[in-house]
Structures are given as structure tokens and as C-alpha cells.
Scaffold this active site. Structure first.
Site, PDB file in Angstrom:
ATOM      1  N   VAL A  35     -51.939  42.726 -21.612  1.00  0.00           N
ATOM      2  CA  VAL A  35     -51.968  42.722 -23.071  1.00  0.00           C
ATOM      3  C   VAL A  35     -51.091  43.826 -23.642  1.00  0.00           C
ATOM      4  O   VAL A  35     -50.756  44.797 -22.973  1.00  0.00           O
ATOM      5  CB  VAL A  35     -53.408  42.901 -23.590  1.00  0.00           C
ATOM      6  CG1 VAL A  35     -54.306  41.787 -23.072  1.00  0.00           C
ATOM      7  CG2 VAL A  35     -53.976  44.255 -23.177  1.00  0.00           C
ATOM      8  N   ALA A  37     -52.037  45.115 -26.796  1.00  0.00           N
ATOM      9  CA  ALA A  37     -52.896  45.846 -27.719  1.00  0.00           C
ATOM     10  C   ALA A  37     -54.341  45.702 -27.270  1.00  0.00           C
ATOM     11  O   ALA A  37     -54.640  45.023 -26.288  1.00  0.00           O
ATOM     12  CB  ALA A  37     -52.712  45.293 -29.142  1.00  0.00           C
ATOM     13  N   ALA A  73     -47.014  35.120 -22.571  1.00  0.00           N
ATOM     14  CA  ALA A  73     -46.414  36.013 -23.559  1.00  0.00           C
ATOM     15  C   ALA A  73     -44.998  35.566 -23.891  1.00  0.00           C
ATOM     16  O   ALA A  73     -44.240  35.134 -23.025  1.00  0.00           O
ATOM     17  CB  ALA A  73     -46.395  37.440 -23.022  1.00  0.00           C
ATOM     18  N   SER A 118     -41.960  25.154 -23.653  1.00  0.00           N
ATOM     19  CA  SER A 118     -42.142  24.449 -24.924  1.00  0.00           C
ATOM     20  C   SER A 118     -41.466  23.091 -24.863  1.00  0.00           C
ATOM     21  O   SER A 118     -40.426  22.926 -24.217  1.00  0.00           O
ATOM     22  CB  SER A 118     -41.534  25.264 -26.072  1.00  0.00           C
ATOM     23  OG  SER A 118     -41.464  24.504 -27.261  1.00  0.00           O
ATOM     24  N   TYR A 144     -35.449  29.389 -30.332  1.00  0.00           N
ATOM     25  CA  TYR A 144     -36.653  29.445 -29.504  1.00  0.00           C
ATOM     26  C   TYR A 144     -36.553  28.474 -28.340  1.00  0.00           C
ATOM     27  O   TYR A 144     -36.786  28.826 -27.176  1.00  0.00           O
ATOM     28  CB  TYR A 144     -37.876  29.131 -30.367  1.00  0.00           C
ATOM     29  CG  TYR A 144     -39.174  29.033 -29.618  1.00  0.00           C
ATOM     30  CD1 TYR A 144     -39.756  30.154 -29.033  1.00  0.00           C
ATOM     31  CD2 TYR A 144     -39.847  27.814 -29.502  1.00  0.00           C
ATOM     32  CE1 TYR A 144     -40.965  30.066 -28.352  1.00  0.00           C
ATOM     33  CE2 TYR A 144     -41.057  27.719 -28.825  1.00  0.00           C
ATOM     34  CZ  TYR A 144     -41.606  28.845 -28.249  1.00  0.00           C
ATOM     35  OH  TYR A 144     -42.796  28.759 -27.574  1.00  0.00           O
ATOM     36  N   GLY A 193     -59.357  20.721 -51.086  1.00  0.00           N
ATOM     37  CA  GLY A 193     -59.140  19.481 -51.816  1.00  0.00           C
ATOM     38  C   GLY A 193     -57.803  19.396 -52.501  1.00  0.00           C
ATOM     39  O   GLY A 193     -57.650  18.694 -53.513  1.00  0.00           O
TER      40      GLY A 193
END
Length: 322
Positions: A35, A37, A73, A118, A144, A193
Site C-alpha cells: 500500500v 497509505a 496498482a 484493461s 491509459y 430522481g
């Protein structure tokens, strides 16, 4: 806790955290959370610091004793890019950072490296009933997608050089409890709505529930058949944008207020406003064929779209009442 040690990067992220919790639930493997954080995983499993910043070479996690790395990550796709050179920024984290981690993993004796890539590696859209396949030639368009494709190429080379097994998973849009970004905005609109001009869209979109993605990831940890493979993943059920909105509204206990505005008119208005990309994502099709994944692994999506939407809605309502 016993079993092979599995290090998960990006363990505070939407997908990474879900993978760690799934590993904790299964109790077949020993998860290690990498990680950047503080995390609520502290105390549940071993947590190690990890950062993709190439200027911090000491930030790579210690991998001795780790059998498998699940690399979640990444610098993620964003709607409002702030970097001057976005491709360079994506390459720094998603290509160079991934390569550094993979080489460290191979040097440390890691047996398998699972890369969460991806569907953007395949491209941005498909023709209706012309789904992407794992064997298609990659055709990424945005920075990306380009960075994920380049990372896949680099990982295959590292695998050839070192013998470390590489598995690539290319998910489309992932949703589930705690989802953010556009999917969360959609839930907010439906909950309030807000009338939406999206009642006449007859496209087909493949999505993947968080539970289905994590199930596939775990299946890839020790399946001999997964080595060297590229897997596409989805819920196995494609929905139009209009159908998705109606189902999500039902899960929220609301009625979707959808106006049947013709898609052609939406495109004209979006073009005038400089929002053509947004409308194409809402109106265009993006389907994936998961037959290869099913056949190679004997895997099927365990969570239905209906159940997954209900889980996302329940989590959203729970957050609203706190």
C-alpha cells in the site's frame, strides 16, 4: 494463516482491497498488502509500503517468500487529465513501474505475476455483437490503454527472460460496493430522481462485478492453465445503457426518469458542447467475449449482474445513512 504468500499491490484501491479481502475469506493463501497509505487492512494481514514513483527505488516491497504477485496498482484512467504529458505520466507508473516490480519479483523467486490490465488494450468500442476477444490484435487509443499494452509487452519479455509466469486480465468497467467515478455519479442521479436523456439507447456494454473479477483473479493464482494467458472478463451478460440505468434504479428502490432522446440528437448536442467522448461512452457498444476464459480455466462468473447491482446499491444507501 497459512498457504503461499500472495502480494497484492494497490491494496487500498477499489480492486486491490477487494482481492485482499477475498484472499482473507478463502484462507487458502496468505495475503500481503502493498500500500501507499494507511489502510483498514492493518491488523488483518501483513502490510508493506509500496510506491510506483520511479524516483523512489527503495519503495519496492520486499518479495522474499512471496509466491505470487497480483499487480493492481496503477495510474488509472481519469476524465480530467492534469498532466502536461499524460502518456509520459501513464508510462512512468504503468510501464516503467510495472517493469521494475516484475524484475524485482523475478529476482526474488516469485513464480507468477498476475497483471490487472484493461480492456482498453483491445480498443475503445466494438460493433454491436462483435465483441473483443483475447486473441484480437491490440488497438489501444488513449494514453491509459497504450500504457497497459506496453506493460503487457514488457511483462511477456520478462517472462521469456526469467521463466516467471505472467497472467494478464483485461477487465471492462468494474462496479460493486464502494464504486466511485462515473458509476457513483449515475447512482446519485438515479437516487435523486434526476431526469436523464438516456431512455432510447440500444447499445450493448459488457461490465464486470467486483465479485466476479476477484473470483477470476483468485482462480488464476494457482491454475496451471493460466500461465502465459490473456483473459477477458465480464458478468457474461451485456446491457444497454438504458437497461443498466433501469436496473440500477430498481436496485436503489427508485424509478428511473429516463427521457427517450434520440441518440443522434444527443451526439449533435454533445459535439456542440465538446463532450462527444462522454456521449460515445454512453451510447456506443463495448462487448467482450469470455469464452476463452471459461474454456481455459473452467471458470464462470459466480455473481449475477442483478445481485451485483443490488450489492452496489445497498452499499451506497448504507453510506448515505451514516
Amino acid at each position: 494463516m497459512s498457504g503461499p504468500r500472495v502480494l497484492v499491490t494497490g491494496a487500498t484501491g477499489f480492486v486491490g482491497e477487494a482481492v485482499v479481502f477475498r484472499l482473507l475469506l478463502d484462507k487458502k493463501f496468505t495475503p500481503v498488502a502493498a500500500v501507499r497509505a494507511s489502510t483498514r487492512l492493518s491488523g488483518l494481514c501483513r502490510v508493506v509500503p509500496f510506491d510506483l514513483d520511479l524516483d523512489l527505488p527503495t519503495a519496492l516491497p520486499v518479495l522474499e517468500g512471496v509466491a505470487v504477485v497480483i499487480h493492481c496498482a496503477a495510474r488509472v484512467h481519469v476524465m480530467s487529465e492534469t498532466a502536461v504529458d499524460s502518456l509520459a505520466a501513464f508510462r512512468k507508473a504503468n510501464v516503467e513501474g510495472t517493469v521494475r516490480l516484475a524484475r524485482r519479483a523475478a529476482e526474488s523467486g516469485v513464480k507468477r505475476f498476475i497483471f490487472i490490465s484493461s480492456i482498453k488494450v483491445n480498443g475503445e468500442s466494438t460493433g454491436r455483437n462483435m465483441p473483443f476477444k483475447a486473441t484480437d490484435l491490440p488497438a489501444p487509443i488513449d494514453p491509459y490503454g497504450v500504457s497497459k499494452h506496453e506493460a503487457e509487452i514488457a511483462l511477456r519479455q520478462i517472462s521469456l527472460e526469467t521463466g516467471m509466469e505472467v497472467v494478464v486480465i483485461r477487465p471492462p468497467l468494474v462496479y460493486g460496493p464502494g464504486v466511485k467515478a462515473n458509476f457513483l455519479s449515475m447512482m446519485r442521479w438515479l437516487d435523486r430522481g434526476v431526469p436523464l436523456p438516456l431512455g432510447a439507447i440500444d447499445n450493448q456494454r459488457s461490465l464486470v462485478a467486483l465479485g466476479n473479477l476477484t473470483d477470476l483473479v483468485v482462480a488464476c493464482i494457482d491454475s496451471p492453465a493460466a500461465a502465459g494467458q490473456v483473459f477477458l472478463v465480464s458478468d457474461g451478460e451485456d446491457l444497454s445503457t438504458t437497461q443498466l440505468l433501469r436496473r440500477m434504479a430498481f436496485a436503489l428502490g427508485k424509478v428511473a426518469r429516463l427521457l427517450p432522446v434520440p441518440v443522434g440528437l444527443l451526439r449533435v448536442v454533445a459535439s456542440m458542447m465538446g463532450k462527444s467522448g462522454v456521449v460515445e461512452r454512453l451510447c456506443g457498444s463495448l462487448q467482450v467475449d469470455i469464452r476463452h476464459t471459461r474454456e481455459v480455466l473452467g471458470w464462470h462468473p459466480p455473481v449475477s449482474a442483478e445481485r451485483a447491482l443490488r450489492q452496489a446499491a445497498d452499499h451506497y444507501r448504507d453510506k448515505q445513512t451514516r
